[in-house]
Design a protein around this motif. Structure first.
Motif, mmCIF file in Angstrom:
data_model
loop_
_atom_site.group_PDB
_atom_site.id
_atom_site.type_symbol
_atom_site.label_atom_id
_atom_site.label_comp_id
_atom_site.label_asym_id
_atom_site.label_seq_id
_atom_site.Cartn_x
_atom_site.Cartn_y
_atom_site.Cartn_z
ATOM 1 N N ARG A 152 0.730 -4.309 -7.164
ATOM 2 C CA ARG A 152 -0.671 -4.242 -7.602
ATOM 3 C C ARG A 152 -1.567 -5.259 -6.892
ATOM 4 O O ARG A 152 -2.458 -4.889 -6.137
ATOM 5 N N GLU A 153 -1.329 -6.554 -7.121
ATOM 6 C CA GLU A 153 -2.171 -7.571 -6.488
ATOM 7 C C GLU A 153 -1.876 -7.717 -4.994
ATOM 8 O O GLU A 153 -2.665 -8.311 -4.253
ATOM 9 N N TRP B 268 -5.967 -1.698 -6.285
ATOM 10 C CA TRP B 268 -4.731 -2.024 -6.976
ATOM 11 C C TRP B 268 -3.822 -0.793 -7.082
ATOM 12 O O TRP B 268 -4.152 0.189 -7.763
#
Length: 600
Positions: A403-404, A439
């Motif tokens: 995600r990040e 993301w």
């Protein structure tokens, strides 16, 4: 001609010719141009020729999404001889017989195809030489790009290797070919559709129903219910089918020759009654989808954020019985676990620990089913926040979204060949890193389609979520930074999270934890045989199957049992059928926040 027939060695350099620039003709031209072939279209009407050029130029790029080829050139002609002089394939898309002039003007090694759906091509061979007949076939298109199906059929003389060659070229051109086993008046689907039309008209003539009711029940049964003609008869039982048909035969004075008598001789007398019989029915017993009545053992991740004591390493892997009772805790001390999958060949589970968001401390780990022999496939310090995890059981690869890290990654089961396959943004750029549009969260793999799919969820409850697809094999000569095969499957979603795909039905499922009324839901989108969205009648462009979940996250399809399992951060585990109906809550525990789910 005989079995020694070989395709022209230079066919790739020669044009495909379409005779007729009407609504269908221009679409057929666009199909072949999208596969990289130069296309000549002949039509006597200047208006039709101009419209054809405009259509192909406007749409060929979108058709090429199915072929991933550099589109060829389109040219239009009034003069027939000029159009077909160097063709390797001539397709007539006008309602007229194949004429002697085509036989004499086209190259002697060219393939001649008729798009006629209602007549055998042998009926259109009155003036065609015996030498040419083996190069002629029926090649019927429906209405691209909504339906990318083409049916092939012999003219009674067609060289079989030509049919095989044209089936391969049709796949190359982004269409799905079906080849009739013998010459027929009407293609496979035409005959099926003809029967449906006749019975619909009979229903109307007898005042049994109305057009809107017929269409509505047809959509419910054939589209939503996925009722298939031959599998449906096997499911009902061929003896029951024969009994019902006998009644129609008696009432309507029909011949039983190709219905009841056919079933009796070829199936019933041999004890082949359908799925209820070990001998099978229309489908052999090995091809009949028998439901697996054994309920699976569920493995569920508790992220740990709802535990009585807040601890970023309070995550657990739980084993559930099918009725929702926790049987045992397989692993404890996990740092925000999110995605989990099971490999039946190695009997190992794989899961992703997010770690603390924003720190590069995510990890991917495997273990035995009992939680022993925990190892590290991807160690902390390599990835940021791994989310859903999916296994390609064919290539033995692990796919997961970071995600990040703004990316999708994959590696072998042992962590080797670690690579980034999608980079949605630059995580070192603070603006891009904080933009939730970048993301990556959900991930699923479809080896049969050669694609993987992932979600980019967008801002929380923001209605800007998207689902993407890309090829498993990065296009030749391209890298993660330059690949041009990334496609937006859907956009404007509330907040899509986890993904699963039913490859047999070409159906994509996902959970969404966005805002009501369409968020916190289970959703479905049907795809074509190339993995791209089919036109959808719902206003949203997809189906919302089940709503009112509590921060929906986990999703797992159990297709052998016609079942879907779901989890949410509210501590709930749900079970429903593949249409989202008959939903039951297997577990509800406010002291748990559940994420990934799989079964053994």
């Amino acid at each position: 001609m005989g079995p020694s027939w070989q395709p022209p060695k230079d066919y790739r350099k020669r044009p495909v010719v379409v005779l007729g620039a009407g609504v269908l003709g221009r679409r057929v031209a666009c199909i072949w141009a999208s596969a990289g072939y130069n296309v000549h279209v002949r039509d006597p009407s200047p208006e039709q020729r101009a419209d054809c050029i405009a259509y192909v130029q406007q749409h060929v790029a979108s058709y090429a999404e199915h072929t991933r080829a550099e589109p060829g050139e389109i040219a239009v002609f009034d003069d027939l001889a000029q159009a077909i002089s160097n063709a390797w394939l001539v397709i007539e898309a006008v309602p007229e017989k194949i004429q002697l002039k085509i036989d004499t003007l086209a190259p002697s090694d060219s393939i001649l195809a008729s798009n006629s759906s209602s007549y055998k091509s042998s009926e259109m061979l009155e003036k065609v030489s015996d030498k040419t007949k083996p190069r002629i076939l029926n090649m019927h298109y429906y209405m691209p790009p909504q339906v990318m199906v083409v049916e092939l059929m012999t003219d009674g003389f067609t060289e079989p290797s030509i049919l095989q060659f044209m089936a391969e070229r049709s796949k190359e051109a982004g269409t799905k070919p079906y080849t009739a086993r013998k010459e027929s008046t009407g293609f496979i689907f035409n005959r099926l559709w003809a029967a449906v039309k006749r019975e619909c008209l009979t229903i109307l003539a007898e005042d049994v129903s109305t057009p809107s009711e017929i269409d509505s029940i047809g959509a419910d049964m054939f589209l939503k219910g996925s009722v298939l003609p031959c599998k449906g008869m096997d499911s009902v039982g061929l003896d029951t089918v024969a009994f019902i048909e006998k009644h129609y035969i008696t009432e309507r004075g029909l011949s039983p020759d190709k219905t009841v008598d056919f079933l009796q001789t070829n199936y019933l007398d041999q004890g082949k009654l359908g799925t209820k019989c070990t001998k099978g029915g229309l489908y052999p017993p090995t091809e009949i989808a028998k439901p697996d009545t054994k309920s699976p053992t569920l493995l569920v991740l508790d992220i740990g954020l709802s535990s009585k004591e807040l601890n970023f390493k309070a995550g657990q892997i739980l084993q559930f019985s099918p009725d929702g009772n926790v049987q045992k805790v397989i692993a404890t001390g996990q740092a925000l676990p999110d995605g989990i999958a099971f490999d039946p060949s190695s009997k190992r589970i794989f899961w992703a620990n997010m770690g603390i968001p924003g720190k590069k401390d995510g990890a991917v780990l495997p273990a035995n089913l009992d939680g022993t022999d925990i190892r590290t496939v991807v160690a902390p310090g390599t990835i940021n926040t791994p989310k859903q995890l999916a296994l390609d059981l064919v290539s033995k690869k692990i796919y997961f979204s970071d995600r990040e890290g703004l990316r999708v990654l994959r590696c072998n089961y042992d962590g080797s060949e670690f690579e980034v396959v999608i980079q949605a943004g630059d995580p070192s750029n603070s603006i891009e890193a904080q933009d939730a549009l970048n993301w990556c969260v959900g991930i699923t793999v479809a080896p049969s389609l050669g694609l993987f799919y992932w979600t980019q969820k967008g801002p929380s409850k923001g209605g800007q979520g998207r689902i993407f697809s890309a090829a498993i094999t990065t296009p030749q000569g391209q890298s993660v930074a330059t690949r041009d095969d990334i496609r937006v499957v859907l956009s404007g979603l509330p907040e899509p999270i986890d993904l699963e795909i039913d490859e047999d039905a070409c159906a994509l499922y996902w959970t969404d934890k966005g805002e009501l009324p369409f968020g916190n839901s289970l959703n479905r989108l049907y795809l074509d045989h190339l993995g791209f969205p089919l036109p959808s009648s719902p206003r949203l462009g997809y189906e919302v199957l089940s709503r009112n979940l509590n921060e929906a996250i986990g999703l797992k399809l159990d297709l052998s049992n016609d079942t879907i399992y779901l989890t949410d951060l509210g501590g709930n585990v749900y079970r429903c059928d593949r249409d989202g109906k008959h939903r039951v809550k297997l577990l509800s525990d406010e002291n748990r926040a559940l994420t990934g789910i799989t079964f053994v």
